[in-house]
Design a protein around this motif. Structure first.
Motif, PDB file in Angstrom:
ATOM      1  N   TYR A  57      11.714   5.158  -7.206  1.00  0.00           N
ATOM      2  CA  TYR A  57      12.347   3.943  -7.929  1.00  0.00           C
ATOM      3  C   TYR A  57      11.450   2.297  -7.554  1.00  0.00           C
ATOM      4  O   TYR A  57      11.870   1.552  -8.204  1.00  0.00           O
ATOM      5  CB  TYR A  57      13.812   3.753  -7.392  1.00  0.00           C
ATOM      6  N   ALA A  58      10.699   2.450  -6.253  1.00  0.00           N
ATOM      7  CA  ALA A  58      10.286   1.205  -5.896  1.00  0.00           C
ATOM      8  C   ALA A  58       9.464   0.243  -6.883  1.00  0.00           C
ATOM      9  O   ALA A  58       9.661  -0.776  -7.040  1.00  0.00           O
ATOM     10  CB  ALA A  58       9.252   1.461  -4.799  1.00  0.00           C
ATOM     11  N   ALA A  59       8.840   0.863  -7.915  1.00  0.00           N
ATOM     12  CA  ALA A  59       8.118   0.344  -8.935  1.00  0.00           C
ATOM     13  C   ALA A  59       8.891  -0.170  -9.972  1.00  0.00           C
ATOM     14  O   ALA A  59       8.534  -0.800 -10.892  1.00  0.00           O
ATOM     15  CB  ALA A  59       6.978   1.091  -9.510  1.00  0.00           C
ATOM     16  N   GLN A  60      10.117   0.299 -10.340  1.00  0.00           N
ATOM     17  CA  GLN A  60      10.981  -0.120 -11.318  1.00  0.00           C
ATOM     18  C   GLN A  60      11.672  -1.328 -11.211  1.00  0.00           C
ATOM     19  O   GLN A  60      12.359  -1.628  -9.960  1.00  0.00           O
ATOM     20  CB  GLN A  60      12.012   0.949 -11.283  1.00  0.00           C
ATOM     21  N   LYS A  61      11.678  -2.030 -12.118  1.00  0.00           N
ATOM     22  CA  LYS A  61      12.396  -3.358 -12.169  1.00  0.00           C
ATOM     23  C   LYS A  61      13.736  -3.410 -11.943  1.00  0.00           C
ATOM     24  O   LYS A  61      14.369  -2.458 -12.610  1.00  0.00           O
ATOM     25  CB  LYS A  61      11.958  -4.129 -13.439  1.00  0.00           C
TER      26      LYS A  61
END
Length: 106
Positions: A57-61
């Motif tokens: 999830y880290a790259a998801q806005k």
């Protein structure tokens, strides 16, 4: 002698890492709220490893807000058949936990 020094060095590094992790407010909160009963940093227990969650999830806005909502309301299906029940945390605590989880990306 060299192997003893290497083992001692490894122990110091691992212990230092554990102390640094324990000193983090997010890690302390995860311990206090019993999150670590089902989750670990790098190993799946009942729920996914926090490093895996961060990687996913880290790259998801909006990931922190989405995770905070899942912490408060619970969820199912994203990581398998075992659901995560709603957790007894405030919105601020859920936000702090979500931010800490996202920092665990390796």
């Amino acid at each position: 002698m060299i192997s003893r020094v290497l083992c001692s060095t490894a122990l110091v590094l691992a212990t230092g890492s554990a102390f640094a992790q324990a000193a983090d407010p997010g890690a302390k909160l995860a311990q206090q709220k019993n999150c670590m009963a089902c989750h670990a940093l790098d190993t799946k227990i009942v729920g996914p490893a926090y490093q895996d969650v961060a990687k996913k999830y880290a790259a998801q806005k909006g990931a922190a807000a989405m995770l905070a909502t899942k912490i408060i309301k619970g969820g199912s299906g994203a990581w398998g058949a075992i659901p995560m029940p709603p957790q007894v945390v405030s919105e601020a605590e859920a936000g702090q936990l979500a931010a800490w989880i996202l920092k665990q990306k390796k």
